[in-house]
Design a protein around this motif. Structure first.
Motif, PDB file in Angstrom:
ATOM      1  N   CYS A 416      16.199   8.892 -32.280  1.00 52.29           N
ATOM      2  CA  CYS A 416      15.412  10.110 -32.810  1.00 52.29           C
ATOM      3  C   CYS A 416      16.462  11.353 -32.287  1.00 52.29           C
ATOM      4  O   CYS A 416      16.456  12.583 -32.802  1.00 52.29           O
ATOM      5  N   GLY A 417      16.439  11.181 -31.172  1.00 53.42           N
ATOM      6  CA  GLY A 417      17.130  12.234 -30.324  1.00 53.42           C
ATOM      7  C   GLY A 417      15.921  12.851 -30.945  1.00 53.42           C
ATOM      8  O   GLY A 417      14.984  13.509 -29.779  1.00 53.42           O
ATOM      9  N   LEU A 419      14.622  14.767 -32.628  1.00 55.83           N
ATOM     10  CA  LEU A 419      13.562  14.925 -33.823  1.00 55.83           C
ATOM     11  C   LEU A 419      12.408  13.391 -33.013  1.00 55.83           C
ATOM     12  O   LEU A 419      11.953  13.244 -34.571  1.00 55.83           O
ATOM     13  N   ALA A 421       9.722  12.060 -32.856  1.00 61.19           N
ATOM     14  CA  ALA A 421       7.667  12.262 -33.047  1.00 61.19           C
ATOM     15  C   ALA A 421       7.182  12.665 -31.979  1.00 61.19           C
ATOM     16  O   ALA A 421       6.620  13.409 -31.306  1.00 61.19           O
ATOM     17  N   TYR A 422       7.315  11.747 -30.317  1.00 56.67           N
ATOM     18  CA  TYR A 422       6.912  12.700 -29.643  1.00 56.67           C
ATOM     19  C   TYR A 422       6.721  13.524 -28.738  1.00 56.67           C
ATOM     20  O   TYR A 422       6.022  14.163 -28.542  1.00 56.67           O
ATOM     21  N   VAL A 424       8.683  16.088 -30.882  1.00 51.65           N
ATOM     22  CA  VAL A 424       7.767  17.143 -31.317  1.00 51.65           C
ATOM     23  C   VAL A 424       5.820  17.324 -31.013  1.00 51.65           C
ATOM     24  O   VAL A 424       6.159  18.145 -30.607  1.00 51.65           O
ATOM     25  N   MET A 425       5.731  16.601 -30.830  1.00 52.55           N
ATOM     26  CA  MET A 425       4.012  16.457 -30.717  1.00 52.55           C
ATOM     27  C   MET A 425       3.760  17.072 -29.059  1.00 52.55           C
ATOM     28  O   MET A 425       3.340  17.812 -28.721  1.00 52.55           O
ATOM     29  N   ARG A 428       4.752  21.192 -29.151  1.00 54.64           N
ATOM     30  CA  ARG A 428       3.854  22.038 -30.111  1.00 54.64           C
ATOM     31  C   ARG A 428       2.224  22.132 -28.547  1.00 54.64           C
ATOM     32  O   ARG A 428       1.582  23.533 -28.250  1.00 54.64           O
ATOM     33  N   LYS A 429       2.321  21.250 -27.763  1.00 56.56           N
ATOM     34  CA  LYS A 429       1.096  20.863 -26.969  1.00 56.56           C
ATOM     35  C   LYS A 429       1.123  22.051 -25.573  1.00 56.56           C
ATOM     36  O   LYS A 429       0.522  22.638 -25.689  1.00 56.56           O
TER      37      LYS A 429
ATOM     38  N   ASP B  74      22.060  11.523 -31.707  1.00 57.41           N
ATOM     39  CA  ASP B  74      23.116  11.186 -30.754  1.00 57.41           C
ATOM     40  C   ASP B  74      23.549  10.312 -31.430  1.00 57.41           C
ATOM     41  O   ASP B  74      24.835  10.029 -30.420  1.00 57.41           O
ATOM     42  N   ARG B 189       7.750   9.498 -38.065  1.00 59.13           N
ATOM     43  CA  ARG B 189       8.510  10.477 -37.725  1.00 59.13           C
ATOM     44  C   ARG B 189       8.177  11.948 -38.443  1.00 59.13           C
ATOM     45  O   ARG B 189       7.978  13.011 -38.350  1.00 59.13           O
ATOM     46  N   SER B 192       4.808  12.760 -37.721  1.00 61.46           N
ATOM     47  CA  SER B 192       4.905  14.486 -37.026  1.00 61.46           C
ATOM     48  C   SER B 192       5.260  15.414 -37.640  1.00 61.46           C
ATOM     49  O   SER B 192       4.488  16.478 -37.002  1.00 61.46           O
TER      50      SER B 192
END
Lengths: 435, 435
Positions: A416-417, A419, A421-422, A424-425, A428-429, B74, B189, B192
């Protein structure tokens, strides 16, 4: 007076081996003693196998794994088999079966036993067959009863911890099999030798007929009898048929007789079984054999995947383990095609360990799900070293990531590079915490 | 007047696409029409995807398989992705999802669609995210509602047959997830992106709030809505929790609304699930979504096997399929570590096809067990060419045997050599026949 592990357990004694095996399992030795006394667990450790760790197998314990190694007539290299033993041990197998049938099999067995501190199993009937065929140029069916028992003694003297003996293969069941009909008849190697011997000699299976002689022979070594499944199905169509279930009934009776003689027993099981019959097979074994540990080969859930039978076996093995199977024998990608290579052994052990672990999560074995939870936390934090540290094969996971030429700056992987999901999340945190 | 497949089926019309899909499935087109009318099966085929074979997915049909391909930020090579498309098709995948998020994704999608005649899926939200982030330099959360719907339209115009839309990710469920607590929160993804968008903009998910707009947009293309599982568990500990089940309830409601509007629906499912929770997940989806087809990713039965997640997914996929899942998405050995290589795609497709086939045996899909029985007969006769002809990967099986340098004279393989059980058995029968 000499007492076996089973006899000591029944008298309430916690032996040193039970203590050692319980420590490895991280359970109370008294709990393990009770299971051994009840016959729902066994300690695999031949009295002559002094360099071996005792291996506990059974109900409520971590699901154990075995790697089959050993030469064949077509491939007799000792060095390759010793390399396989090392690779299987390094990959985390709990036991090794030496199934050698080619070359100097006595020397090979001794070398394999010396190579690691793992629990060792074998099929002593191969000894008699090889001694007859290879050394004396006789056909297998010319083995004498003494040849068969001499083979068993040889293996016990060498320190084999559990011996597969096809005691439940009897003439009556052959007839029953032939009446029902089977696509593949007998695919167990030891089973096929026994059937051929019985038919040719017009005699009952010596390991059944002289079962008490076998029990007396085993007693001083305190090895575990692993009652083999000579009628195990070799294809899905033959699964759970009359021959297989008839043999299991007989194995249940033989289990009781062995236990009465102070000998520990486990039962071997199929084989090739459609997914929806696996649980029934496990429940049936547990009931018919009064809770004796169940050691299964696969089961393979389809016949059409040569080259991928480590996967077909891992599927069935997980379901079997979750339903109560205690010990899983690996299958390698080479099954049905060739003697496995060293690489196949590694892949086979990894696949069967995945099955055993996924089953242990269902069995709620302490420490099992905790590994998965640790992995989840490392993933969330994109902590790659942490992930590798709890991975079943750290070297392979590390290599795959490295080969991807990942941009380490964003911390994610090339799937995902930026992008991820971890990521991104987490961003925000972080922003929320900072604001 | 234009009618969708669902509307035609409801009126009793057997469309050309239904006829074609039924022929591929070897079933009566009228049976397939009834399933489509009932919403328990769908025909995946965008009206603009003229070179595509229509793919039927659903209850009582062969379990279908999908391979995810596509670039990331990537790794943006079109050539590699086209090679993956070809390899996946050759390996027998039924569908491809293009999940590209890096490089010229419009061109990549068009090229992938043109490369094979397979059914194509995508996640149009990635389009809006990439267009925002990559082309305009904005953060994902700055996507507008129109950006999101424009992305959907773009994919539909290109002929995507099923679109994953995370319509069930809503603010109320985010709050519910946070109250219960999760190890990994949102790992999807698209999920998220949606959660971040909602939290940042203090607004409801546009694909939920303006669901009717989505249905109107999809209608002329007659694409299938694949309702995404934004709250799918990303680790075993999060499986079957309140957020996941709450989303499924909402997806059930959205299924009904789409079907009332004449749009076909399937539901996407987990994810990471302990083996003993898989069947419950399938039954729950089937009940809550009134029998709509279920498309699952894995499920992976342990988190600790990066490098082997094609195996962890094949284990869960088989159990899911046997319990009623209709469509299995592959997972490759690279999952959690990198974008898959071409080789990973091949291994991933083989593993998921094994899972689908083993499930089809349980589902009693006509023609499934017959392949296993054919393999068994070829094995008995040591007919190697026959075995290769029914093997799931003939080239690999042939290569493994060839590499073993087997002595072709005895006809067996190097595993047992002359002591092969089939050989022993066949020789006795030959002797008996001759005597």
């Amino acid at each position: 007076m000499f007492m076996t592990q089973l006899e000591m357990a029944r008298q309430g004694q916690i032996s040193d081996l039970v203590r050692e095996a319980a420590a490895a399992e991280n359970i109370d030795p008294e709990i393990l003693r009770q299971k051994i006394a009840a016959g729902t667990a066994v300690i695999c450790r031949n009295n002559k196998h002094l360099n071996a760790r005792p291996l506990a197998v059974g109900e409520g314990l971590r699901t154990k794994t075995n790697a089959n190694i050993g030469t064949s007539g077509d491939d007799t290299s000792i060095d390759k088999e010793l390399e396989k033993a090392k690779v299987a041990a390094a990959a985390g197998a709990d036991a090794l079966m030496d199934l050698s049938t080619g070359g100097p099999i006595d020397d090979i067995r001794a070398a394999i036993i010396a190579e690691t501190d793992l629990c060792i199993g074998s099929v002593p009937l191969y000894q008699a067959a090889c001694d007859a065929v290879l050394r004396q140029g006789k056909p297998i069916v010319d083995m004498t009863v003494d040849d068969i028992f001499d083979g068993v003694k040889k293996h016990l003297d060498d320190g084999v911890d559990f011996i597969t003996v096809h005691c439940g293969v009897i003439r009556d069941t052959v007839a029953r099999m032939e009446r029902e009909g089977r696509l593949l008849e007998v695919v167990s190697r030891g089973g096929s030798f026994t059937v051929e011997w019985m038919l040719h000699n017009n005699a009952e299976n010596p390991l059944f007929e002289f079962y008490d002689r076998l029990l007396e022979l085993v007693r001083p070594y305190d090895a575990v009898l692993s009652l083999g499944d000579g009628f195990r199905p070799g294809c899905l169509a033959d699964a759970t048929d009359r021959a297989q279930v008839q043999e299991l009934i007989i194995l249940g009776e033989l289990t009781q007789r062995a236990q009465e003689a102070g000998i520990q027993v486990m039962i071997e099981g199929p084989g090739h079984v459609p997914l929806d019959q696996i649980e029934a097979n496990i429940k049936l074994q547990k009931r018919l054999c009064h809770g004796a540990p169940f050691y299964v080969l696969g089961p393979l859930v389809t016949d059409i995947a040569p080259g991928y039978d480590h996967i077909t076996a891992a599927i069935g093995g997980t379901v079997a383990g979750a339903a109560g199977a205690d010990f899983l024998c690996y299958v390698t990608p080479s099954e049905h095609l060739r003697l496995p290579t060293v690489e196949d052994v590694h892949e086979g052990v990894m696949a069967v360990r995945i099955a055993a672990h996924a089953a242990d999560i269902v069995k709620k074995i302490p420490g099992a799900i905790e590994k998965d939870n640790a992995m989840a936390r490392f993933r969330k934090n994109l902590d790659w070293e942490g992930q590798f540290s709890v991975a079943i094969d750290p070297a392979k996971a590390r290599r795959i990531r490295k080969e991807s030429g990942v941009d380490e700056s964003h911390g994610a992987c090339t799937m995902c590079g930026a992008l991820c999901a971890y990521k991104v999340m987490n961003e925000r945190k972080r922003e929320k915490a900072a604001s």
